[in-house]
Design a protein around this motif. Structure first.
Motif, PDB file in Angstrom:
ATOM      1  N   GLY A  62      13.320  -3.748 -21.078  1.00 15.67           N
ATOM      2  CA  GLY A  62      13.434  -5.135 -21.527  1.00 15.67           C
ATOM      3  C   GLY A  62      14.453  -5.967 -20.789  1.00 15.67           C
ATOM      4  N   ARG A  63      15.148  -5.371 -19.830  1.00 13.54           N
ATOM      5  CA  ARG A  63      16.194  -6.123 -19.135  1.00 13.54           C
ATOM      6  C   ARG A  63      15.643  -6.811 -17.902  1.00 13.54           C
ATOM      7  N   ASN A  64      14.981  -6.057 -17.041  1.00 14.09           N
ATOM      8  CA  ASN A  64      14.376  -6.627 -15.849  1.00 14.09           C
ATOM      9  C   ASN A  64      13.375  -5.634 -15.274  1.00 14.09           C
ATOM     10  N   GLY A  65      12.581  -6.107 -14.318  1.00 13.28           N
ATOM     11  CA  GLY A  65      11.591  -5.254 -13.689  1.00 13.28           C
ATOM     12  C   GLY A  65      10.195  -5.853 -13.775  1.00 13.28           C
ATOM     13  N   ILE A  66       9.340  -5.439 -12.848  1.00 15.16           N
ATOM     14  CA  ILE A  66       7.947  -5.860 -12.837  1.00 15.16           C
ATOM     15  C   ILE A  66       7.194  -5.096 -13.916  1.00 15.16           C
ATOM     16  N   PHE A  67       6.476  -5.799 -14.767  1.00 14.46           N
ATOM     17  CA  PHE A  67       5.787  -5.153 -15.878  1.00 14.46           C
ATOM     18  C   PHE A  67       4.605  -4.313 -15.396  1.00 14.46           C
ATOM     19  N   TYR A  68       4.344  -3.257 -16.135  1.00 14.09           N
ATOM     20  CA  TYR A  68       3.236  -2.348 -15.820  1.00 14.09           C
ATOM     21  C   TYR A  68       1.903  -3.096 -15.711  1.00 14.09           C
ATOM     22  N   LYS A  69       1.724  -4.107 -16.535  1.00 16.58           N
ATOM     23  CA  LYS A  69       0.449  -4.844 -16.542  1.00 16.58           C
ATOM     24  C   LYS A  69       0.207  -5.609 -15.240  1.00 16.58           C
ATOM     25  N   ASN A  70       1.257  -5.763 -14.432  1.00 18.25           N
ATOM     26  CA  ASN A  70       1.129  -6.503 -13.176  1.00 18.25           C
ATOM     27  C   ASN A  70       0.918  -5.607 -11.960  1.00 18.25           C
ATOM     28  N   ILE A  71       0.725  -4.317 -12.181  1.00 15.78           N
ATOM     29  CA  ILE A  71       0.629  -3.377 -11.068  1.00 15.78           C
ATOM     30  C   ILE A  71      -0.592  -3.658 -10.195  1.00 15.78           C
ATOM     31  N   ASP A  72      -1.720  -4.047 -10.797  1.00 17.16           N
ATOM     32  CA  ASP A  72      -2.916  -4.345  -9.996  1.00 17.16           C
ATOM     33  C   ASP A  72      -2.657  -5.504  -9.032  1.00 17.16           C
ATOM     34  N   VAL A  73      -1.980  -6.528  -9.524  1.00 20.18           N
ATOM     35  CA  VAL A  73      -1.632  -7.675  -8.670  1.00 20.18           C
ATOM     36  C   VAL A  73      -0.720  -7.217  -7.535  1.00 20.18           C
ATOM     37  N   LEU A  74       0.230  -6.357  -7.877  1.00 22.22           N
ATOM     38  CA  LEU A  74       1.170  -5.853  -6.883  1.00 22.22           C
ATOM     39  C   LEU A  74       0.448  -5.013  -5.826  1.00 22.22           C
ATOM     40  N   ARG A  75      -0.447  -4.154  -6.261  1.00 22.02           N
ATOM     41  CA  ARG A  75      -1.200  -3.309  -5.327  1.00 22.02           C
ATOM     42  C   ARG A  75      -2.012  -4.155  -4.358  1.00 22.02           C
ATOM     43  N   ASN A  76      -2.674  -5.177  -4.871  1.00 19.03           N
ATOM     44  CA  ASN A  76      -3.498  -6.041  -4.013  1.00 19.03           C
ATOM     45  C   ASN A  76      -2.646  -6.783  -2.989  1.00 19.03           C
ATOM     46  N   LEU A  77      -1.447  -7.195  -3.417  1.00 21.52           N
ATOM     47  CA  LEU A  77      -0.542  -7.891  -2.498  1.00 21.52           C
ATOM     48  C   LEU A  77      -0.084  -6.959  -1.380  1.00 21.52           C
ATOM     49  N   ILE A  78       0.232  -5.709  -1.740  1.00 21.41           N
ATOM     50  CA  ILE A  78       0.673  -4.733  -0.730  1.00 21.41           C
ATOM     51  C   ILE A  78      -0.428  -4.479   0.291  1.00 21.41           C
ATOM     52  N   ILE A  79      -1.640  -4.329  -0.201  1.00 21.97           N
ATOM     53  CA  ILE A  79      -2.767  -4.062   0.697  1.00 21.97           C
ATOM     54  C   ILE A  79      -3.060  -5.273   1.578  1.00 21.97           C
ATOM     55  N   LYS A  80      -3.111  -6.452   0.968  1.00 23.34           N
ATOM     56  CA  LYS A  80      -3.460  -7.676   1.694  1.00 23.34           C
ATOM     57  C   LYS A  80      -2.463  -7.978   2.808  1.00 23.34           C
ATOM     58  N   SER A  81      -1.168  -7.796   2.512  1.00 25.43           N
ATOM     59  CA  SER A  81      -0.129  -8.172   3.485  1.00 25.43           C
ATOM     60  C   SER A  81       0.441  -6.972   4.231  1.00 25.43           C
ATOM     61  N   ASN A  82      -0.103  -5.772   3.959  1.00 21.87           N
ATOM     62  CA  ASN A  82       0.365  -4.542   4.622  1.00 21.87           C
ATOM     63  C   ASN A  82       1.884  -4.408   4.507  1.00 21.87           C
ATOM     64  N   LEU A  83       2.387  -4.451   3.274  1.00 25.14           N
ATOM     65  CA  LEU A  83       3.825  -4.464   3.028  1.00 25.14           C
ATOM     66  C   LEU A  83       4.396  -3.051   2.970  1.00 25.14           C
ATOM     67  N   LYS A  84       5.553  -2.879   3.610  1.00 26.12           N
ATOM     68  CA  LYS A  84       6.335  -1.649   3.541  1.00 26.12           C
ATOM     69  C   LYS A  84       7.706  -2.003   2.988  1.00 26.12           C
ATOM     70  N   PHE A  85       8.093  -1.343   1.883  1.00 26.15           N
ATOM     71  CA  PHE A  85       9.315  -1.722   1.182  1.00 26.15           C
ATOM     72  C   PHE A  85      10.449  -0.732   1.430  1.00 26.15           C
ATOM     73  N   SER A  86      11.664  -1.237   1.235  1.00 24.38           N
ATOM     74  CA  SER A  86      12.830  -0.361   1.267  1.00 24.38           C
ATOM     75  C   SER A  86      12.741   0.705   0.186  1.00 24.38           C
ATOM     76  N   GLY A  87      12.227   0.341  -0.985  1.00 25.92           N
ATOM     77  CA  GLY A  87      12.156   1.333  -2.048  1.00 25.92           C
ATOM     78  C   GLY A  87      11.437   0.829  -3.274  1.00 25.92           C
ATOM     79  N   ILE A  88      11.288   1.736  -4.235  1.00 24.85           N
ATOM     80  CA  ILE A  88      10.751   1.428  -5.557  1.00 24.85           C
ATOM     81  C   ILE A  88      11.542   2.258  -6.558  1.00 24.85           C
ATOM     82  N   PHE A  89      11.840   1.648  -7.717  1.00 20.79           N
ATOM     83  CA  PHE A  89      12.645   2.379  -8.692  1.00 20.79           C
ATOM     84  C   PHE A  89      12.370   1.874 -10.099  1.00 20.79           C
TER      85      PHE A  89
END
Length: 348
Positions: A128-155
């Motif tokens: 409840g403090r911060n973070g991307i909600f689980y319900k938004n994971i599909d949007v996040l996945r599509n963004l990663i695929i579309k823009s070929n994103l490589k991140f420093s990390g996930i936590f």
């Protein structure tokens, strides 16, 4: 009074955790390194080639950069969302890694020209403090695929949940990382000190993220054998007063104080230094004996002593973290982090 920081114990704690769990360590050094001094601790990390740490706020990261020799391999992860007026600082300092605590954060960062290699995604599983909600994971996945994103990390954060709920969070986090593509993240982490105690080595993670464990203390439910205390609060007795003939002592009637002796020792620390009045009734260690703290004022503290105690004798406060925590009804994260920067920190 001085705060002494043990270099040997600090590095011992990091190496112990790294070897036991076979994970790299992201030391969390927020809140002035839990009161230990963020400048001293960050320099130790650099000295021992521990090339990452984490802080809560951007001003902490910028403070570190002012005081360490620049090493582009040294990274600082900032947990808070970054406001738009600070984004240029991020772009100009590749050492800074920032957290996307929402899809809005991520969009702002990318539109501002920040590389995804400087961004870590925070996933929220109900804290409840911060973070991307689980319900938004599909949007996040599509963004990663579309823009070929490589991140420093996930936590994510394994907060104080019931054990079975924690297992569910670990499993859900593992599935999300796989769904988003494990190879898209340089670092994967979810365990603070409590999470390390409860769940051991989690296969999906590349790093552990301890705060209090690297400083050698623990709280209820979080414990690790063989950690060494990094912090010592020590000083000298500056005066001893015979108060047998006095009616008052500081701001109190002497008869109302829980005293049995007629002498007090005075030390240079008070609530103006973050040594709170609730310490009254607890104990200081003088000559390996316990003596009761009678009065805490803004600049000085009085300790009830006997004839065995002399001026210039060494006195130690918070010498036993367990008894301190039990007496004050505060966790050590609170106790240590409020100690003022006016108290010198000395590396030993």
């Amino acid at each position: 009074m001085n705060i002494f920081i043990s270099e040997k114990n600090f590095i011992h704690n990091i190496n112990l955790l790294k070897l036991k769990y076979n994970k790299d360590i992201i030391p969390v050094i927020k809140a002035n390194a839990y009161g230990h001094d963020i400048k001293i601790i960050s320099k130790l990390l650099l000295k021992y080639k521990i090339n990452i740490c984490a802080v809560a706020r951007i001003f902490e990261a910028l403070e570190i950069l002012k005081h360490i020799n620049y090493d582009k391999n040294f990274k600082i992860l900032i947990f808070e969302s970054i406001e738009s007026n600070y984004l240029k600082e991020i772009i100009n300092n590749s050492q800074l890694l920032i957290s996307a605590n929402s899809l809005e954060d991520l969009s702002l960062y990318l539109k501002s020209g920040i590389s995804s290699n400087q961004i870590q995604l925070k996933i929220d599983f109900g804290f409840g403090r911060n973070g991307i909600f689980y319900k938004n994971i599909d949007v996040l996945r599509n963004l990663i695929i579309k823009s070929n994103l490589k991140f420093s990390g996930i936590f994510t954060h394994l907060f104080s949940v019931e054990y079975e709920d924690g297992i569910k969070i670990i499993n859900n986090f593992t599935e999300i990382v796989k769904e988003l593509g494990k190879d898209n993240f340089q670092m994967i982490h979810l365990q603070n000190s409590l999470g390390i105690t409860r769940y051991g080595s989690i296969p999906i993670s590349t790093h552990l993220r301890p705060g209090m464990f690297v400083f050698g203390f623990y709280e209820e439910g979080a414990f690790e054998n063989n950690l060494q205390k990094v912090f010592s609060l020590k000083g000298k007795i500056i005066n001893i007063r015979d108060i047998s003939s006095l009616k008052y002592l500081t701001y109190n009637l002497k008869k109302n104080l829980p005293m049995t002796l007629s002498k007090v020792a005075i030390i240079k620390i008070g609530y103006g230094d973050g040594f709170l009045k609730i310490n009254e009734g607890s104990f200081a260690l003088i000559n390996n004996r316990q003596f009761k703290i009678i009065s805490v004022m803004m600049d000085t503290t009085l300790i009830e002593v006997d004839d065995s105690v002399c001026i210039n004798d060494s006195v130690q406060l918070y010498y036993d973290f367990s008894s301190t925590r039990n007496y004050l009804k505060m966790n050590m994260c609170e106790v240590l982090s409020i100690l003022s920067n006016k108290i010198p920190r000395i590396l030993i």
